[in-house]
Design an enzyme around this catalytic site. Structure first.
Site, PDB file in Angstrom:
ATOM      1  CE  LYS A 154      -4.143  -2.004   1.363  1.00 18.96           C
ATOM      2  NZ  LYS A 154      -5.135  -2.207   2.533  1.00 18.96           N
ATOM      3  NE  ARG A 172      -7.347  -9.024   0.752  1.00 14.82           N
ATOM      4  CZ  ARG A 172      -7.016  -7.489  -0.540  1.00 14.82           C
ATOM      5  NH1 ARG A 172      -6.159  -7.225  -0.690  1.00 14.82           N
ATOM      6  NH2 ARG A 172      -7.268  -7.824  -2.195  1.00 14.82           N
TER       7      ARG A 172
HETATM    8  N1  HH2 Z   1      -7.117  -4.197   0.424  1.00 16.48           N
HETATM    9  C1  HH2 Z   1      -7.968  -3.851  -0.667  1.00 16.48           C
HETATM   10  C2  HH2 Z   1      -8.459  -4.890  -1.002  1.00 16.48           C
HETATM   11  N2  HH2 Z   1      -9.710  -5.727   0.075  1.00 16.48           N
HETATM   12  N3  HH2 Z   1      -9.847  -6.524   1.989  1.00 16.48           N
HETATM   13  C3  HH2 Z   1      -9.490  -6.340   3.221  1.00 16.48           C
HETATM   14  N4  HH2 Z   1      -9.860  -7.180   4.487  1.00 16.48           N
HETATM   15  N5  HH2 Z   1      -8.756  -5.497   3.520  1.00 16.48           N
HETATM   16  C4  HH2 Z   1      -7.446  -4.640   3.536  1.00 16.48           C
HETATM   17  O1  HH2 Z   1      -6.962  -4.407   3.437  1.00 16.48           O
HETATM   18  C5  HH2 Z   1      -7.552  -4.909   1.494  1.00 16.48           C
HETATM   19  C6  HH2 Z   1      -9.108  -5.818   1.128  1.00 16.48           C
HETATM   20  C7  HH2 Z   1      -6.626  -3.390  -1.467  1.00 16.48           C
HETATM   21  O2  HH2 Z   1      -5.795  -3.970  -2.334  1.00 16.48           O
HETATM   22  P1  HH2 Z   1      -5.935  -4.472  -3.468  1.00 16.48           P
HETATM   23  O3  HH2 Z   1      -6.874  -5.675  -3.569  1.00 16.48           O
HETATM   24  O4  HH2 Z   1      -4.627  -5.201  -3.942  1.00 16.48           O
HETATM   25  O5  HH2 Z   1      -6.057  -3.888  -4.742  1.00 16.48           O
HETATM   26  P2  HH2 Z   1      -7.926  -3.429  -6.007  1.00 16.48           P
HETATM   27  O6  HH2 Z   1      -8.591  -3.067  -4.557  1.00 16.48           O
HETATM   28  O7  HH2 Z   1      -6.767  -2.194  -6.104  1.00 16.48           O
HETATM   29  O8  HH2 Z   1      -7.580  -4.487  -6.631  1.00 16.48           O
END
Ligand code: HH2
Length: 278
Positions: free
Chosen positions: A221, A256
């Site tokens: 992040k 995660r």
């Molecule tokens: N962060 C993201 C997405 N989903 N779910 C939980 N429970 N906790 C988190 O911190 C979280 C999440 C953001 O990361 P990412 O999936 O890599 O990115 P994007 O939302 O751009 O697909």
């Protein structure tokens, strides 16, 4: 501690790695895949590296991201979940805030609903309960489109804790079991860097205060980039691993992450540290 996810039990005494599988063209981490075969391959690699849960997401929630239509999200996610359920033994989590998507993926064999809005849509709790699934209750201020404009809290840790209590009650009232709930502070979701750090520093206290397991999602992040000077998300892996070690040491039950092997090394070393001390 154990987490009950439909017909499976996840043992949380060993911290769990949840591997991120984004079936999106626009994820901030730069690792999104768009076809089912590539998604399956990525899932297999992550399971092989030691991920005990695979978190499938069809809607990017990066700051400023546009919402995805129901049809598009279903089209991205359901075929991947069907194949994962049929061809692997992985515990399948789906990152969605839409009850219709939750219903479809649970029908297809998913075990956990990772709701980044923490049951904002009141129908979600009923869907989760109907299938005996587990749910991740993540805190977010605002929506992905607007959340980073000017997040404000009097006391971010207290407000997140109060949100967790409220939404745990909502889940329990709908019939979700006490051993089927995971709590997540939502790092980067309507939070400044200082808010993120305050929450991360509070991990130990939050873990002590709640009997539900705590999940931290800090992987790659932006605030890690700002602290380490890495503009590119994929250069933030070392920083992520350092944070994983710290939060697992402070009692987080799940992390995660995008980079399973690297983060699992951190988890293993923290376990040795803990075992030596006990
Ligand atoms: N962060 C993201 C997405 N989903 N779910 C939980 N429970 N906790 C988190 O911190 C979280 C999440 C953001 O990361 P990412 O999936 O890599 O990115 P994007 O939302 O751009 O697909």
């Amino acid at each position: 501690m154990k987490l009950r996810v439909r017909d499976k039990i996840i043992d949380l005494d060993e911290p769990v790695i949840m591997g991120v599988l984004n079936v999106t063209p626009d994820s901030f981490s730069g690792d999104g895949v768009v076809d089912v075969a590539a998604a399956l391959e990525q899932a297999r690699v992550m399971v092989g590296e030691g991920a005990r849960v695979i978190d499938v997401g069809g809607e990017s929630s990066r700051p400023g991201a546009q919402a995805v239509s129901l049809d598009e999200e279903l089209r991205r996610v359901v075929p991947v979940v069907e194949r994962l359920a049929r061809e692997t033994t992985a515990v399948i989590s789906v990152d969605t805030a839409k009850p219709e998507v939750a219903q479809a993926v649970l029908e297809a064999g998913a075990h956990i609903i990772n709701d980044i809005t923490g049951l904002r849509d009141e129908r979600m709790a009923g869907v989760v309960a109907k299938y005996g699934a587990a749910v991740v209750l993540m805190h977010m201020q605002g929506t992905p489109e607007t959340m980073q404009r000017d997040p404000q809290y009097d006391d971010v840790v207290r407000e997140v804790a109060e949100f967790w209590r409220q939404r745990t009650r909502r889940a329990r009232a709908a019939g979700v079991g006490a051993d089927q709930i995971v709590l997540d502070p939502g790092i980067g979701f309507g939070k400044t860097m200082e808010h993120n750090l305050e929450l991360l520093r509070a991990t130990r206290n939050l873990v002590a205060e709640f009997r539900e397991p705590v999940l931290i999602g800090a992987s790659r992040k932006g605030f890690i980039g700002r602290l380490t000077g890495h503009e590119e998300a994929r250069d933030r892996v070392f920083g992520t691993v350092a944070l994983t070690a710290m939060v697992v040491r402070d009692g987080a039950a799940m992390v995660r992450v995008h980079d399973v092997a690297a983060n699992l090394d951190a988890v293993k070393l923290v376990q040795v540290w803990r075992d030596e001390r006990d």
